[in-house]
Design an enzyme around this catalytic site. Structure first.
Site, mmCIF file in Angstrom:
data_model
loop_
_atom_site.group_PDB
_atom_site.id
_atom_site.type_symbol
_atom_site.label_atom_id
_atom_site.label_comp_id
_atom_site.label_asym_id
_atom_site.label_seq_id
_atom_site.Cartn_x
_atom_site.Cartn_y
_atom_site.Cartn_z
ATOM 1 N N ASP A 115 -4.350 5.902 -10.950
ATOM 2 C CA ASP A 115 -3.960 4.508 -11.511
ATOM 3 C C ASP A 115 -5.032 4.181 -12.777
ATOM 4 O O ASP A 115 -4.706 4.769 -13.770
ATOM 5 C CB ASP A 115 -4.415 3.766 -10.390
ATOM 6 C CG ASP A 115 -3.938 2.191 -10.401
ATOM 7 O OD1 ASP A 115 -3.069 2.138 -10.930
ATOM 8 O OD2 ASP A 115 -4.458 1.419 -10.132
ATOM 9 N N LYS A 143 0.377 6.795 -12.813
ATOM 10 C CA LYS A 143 0.941 5.484 -13.185
ATOM 11 C C LYS A 143 0.070 5.320 -14.605
ATOM 12 O O LYS A 143 -0.998 4.551 -14.676
ATOM 13 C CB LYS A 143 0.220 4.319 -12.248
ATOM 14 C CG LYS A 143 1.003 3.822 -11.327
ATOM 15 C CD LYS A 143 0.330 2.447 -10.969
ATOM 16 C CE LYS A 143 0.853 2.152 -9.368
ATOM 17 N NZ LYS A 143 0.133 1.011 -8.857
ATOM 18 N N VAL A 165 3.014 0.852 -4.780
ATOM 19 C CA VAL A 165 3.852 1.718 -3.905
ATOM 20 C C VAL A 165 3.042 2.263 -2.565
ATOM 21 O O VAL A 165 2.218 2.288 -2.736
ATOM 22 C CB VAL A 165 4.325 3.026 -4.652
ATOM 23 C CG1 VAL A 165 5.508 2.608 -5.845
ATOM 24 C CG2 VAL A 165 3.447 3.951 -4.911
ATOM 25 N N ASP A 171 -1.183 3.818 1.284
ATOM 26 C CA ASP A 171 -1.003 2.662 2.366
ATOM 27 C C ASP A 171 -0.932 1.139 1.588
ATOM 28 O O ASP A 171 -1.350 1.206 0.568
ATOM 29 C CB ASP A 171 -2.289 2.719 3.347
ATOM 30 C CG ASP A 171 -3.541 2.419 2.529
ATOM 31 O OD1 ASP A 171 -3.758 3.002 1.323
ATOM 32 O OD2 ASP A 171 -4.259 1.642 2.955
HETATM 33 P P1 5GP Z 1 -7.939 4.860 -9.530
HETATM 34 O O1 5GP Z 1 -9.124 5.163 -9.312
HETATM 35 O O2 5GP Z 1 -7.075 5.732 -10.165
HETATM 36 O O3 5GP Z 1 -7.737 3.418 -10.138
HETATM 37 O O4 5GP Z 1 -7.369 4.524 -8.297
HETATM 38 C C1 5GP Z 1 -6.758 5.462 -7.385
HETATM 39 C C2 5GP Z 1 -6.578 4.999 -6.039
HETATM 40 O O5 5GP Z 1 -6.078 3.555 -6.066
HETATM 41 C C3 5GP Z 1 -5.473 5.690 -5.351
HETATM 42 O O6 5GP Z 1 -6.108 6.990 -4.564
HETATM 43 C C4 5GP Z 1 -5.058 4.684 -4.345
HETATM 44 O O7 5GP Z 1 -5.899 4.551 -3.116
HETATM 45 C C5 5GP Z 1 -5.193 3.301 -5.124
HETATM 46 N N1 5GP Z 1 -4.126 2.914 -5.635
HETATM 47 C C6 5GP Z 1 -3.581 2.565 -6.941
HETATM 48 N N2 5GP Z 1 -2.194 2.414 -7.176
HETATM 49 C C7 5GP Z 1 -1.747 2.318 -5.879
HETATM 50 C C8 5GP Z 1 -0.614 2.092 -5.329
HETATM 51 O O8 5GP Z 1 0.525 1.767 -6.122
HETATM 52 N N3 5GP Z 1 -0.438 2.011 -3.841
HETATM 53 C C9 5GP Z 1 -1.564 2.423 -3.303
HETATM 54 N N4 5GP Z 1 -0.923 2.528 -1.807
HETATM 55 N N5 5GP Z 1 -2.648 2.759 -3.626
HETATM 56 C C10 5GP Z 1 -2.771 2.743 -4.944
#
Ligand code: 5GP
Ligand code: MG
Length: 194
Positions: A115, A143, A165, A171
């Site tokens: 993300d 994403k 999602v 989750d």
């Molecule tokens: P980042 O550190 O890249 O922002 O976040 C990654 C984490 O955010 C993922 O491992 C997940 O736990 C959570 N996350 C980000 N987007 C989503 C989403 O659309 N759905 C879900 N269920 N978790 C997300």
């Protein structure tokens, strides 16, 4: 009446909350075959360790490693994004592979979704600081529109837009990981569990 609901009742309840399916079971299976072939071609017969980021990657990693024939090992890592009493956004390392699983090893970080990029960038830095020879990354979903720092995965199964999602390990408040497909939730599902 039965003491416990049966599986089909649980799936019906979950599926009432689904707004639309983004990736079906068949699409996921086909995506996994393509992805696993790329990962297998990259490592060949070289040993490496898959580091599964809990909990979200549990379903994906189980399906992925069974499609890679090379000599791989499996380890686990976990982070929490909001440590109590610290400012939001600070990442805490809750679980890290043993030093013998890191030092001098080629590692492949596997996560459910990339993300902002903060989780995998932080984990990659930590594993390199602890002596990993190499750290690559592999995500089920990417994403790119949400990225807040420069981080590109070495491997990704699918790209998604800016939508929250669930399913296939992902989750919302601990639920929906058991859906066999990837879906967007209806607004009422977010409100119900608030
Ligand atoms: P980042 O550190 O890249 O922002 O976040 C990654 C984490 O955010 C993922 O491992 C997940 O736990 C959570 N996350 C980000 N987007 C989503 C989403 O659309 N759905 C879900 N269920 N978790 C997300
Ligand atoms: Mg996660």
């Amino acid at each position: 009446m039965a003491a416990f609901p049966n599986l089909s009742d649980l799936l019906v309840n979950h599926q009432d909350d689904v707004e639309r399916i983004l990736f079906t079971e068949d699409e996921i299976r086909a995506g996994l075959e393509r992805l696993a072939a790329r990962v297998a071609a990259c490592y060949g017969q070289e040993p490496f360790t898959v580091v599964s980021v809990l909990k979200g990657s549990c379903v994906f990693v189980a399906d992925l490693i069974r499609r890679i024939p090379g000599p791989l090992e499996l380890a686990f890592a976990a982070t929490s994004s909001y440590a109590a009493g610290t400012e939001p956004g600070r990442l805490e390392l809750l679980l890290c592979p043993d030093e013998r699983e890191i030092e001098g090893r080629r590692l492949l970080l596997v996560d459910d979704i990339l993300d902002t990029g903060r989780t995998l960038a932080a984990l990659r830095g930590e594993l390199l600081a602890r002596g990993a020879a190499e750290v690559r990354s592999c995500v089920f979903l990417d994403k790119p529109s949400r990225r807040s720092l420069l981080f590109e995965p070495d491997f990704r199964c699918f790209e998604v837009g800016d939508v929250f999602v669930v399913g296939y390990g992902l989750d919302f408040r601990g639920r929906y990981r058991n859906l066999p497909f990837v879906a967007a939730l209806k607004a009422h599902a977010f409100a119900q569990q608030a």
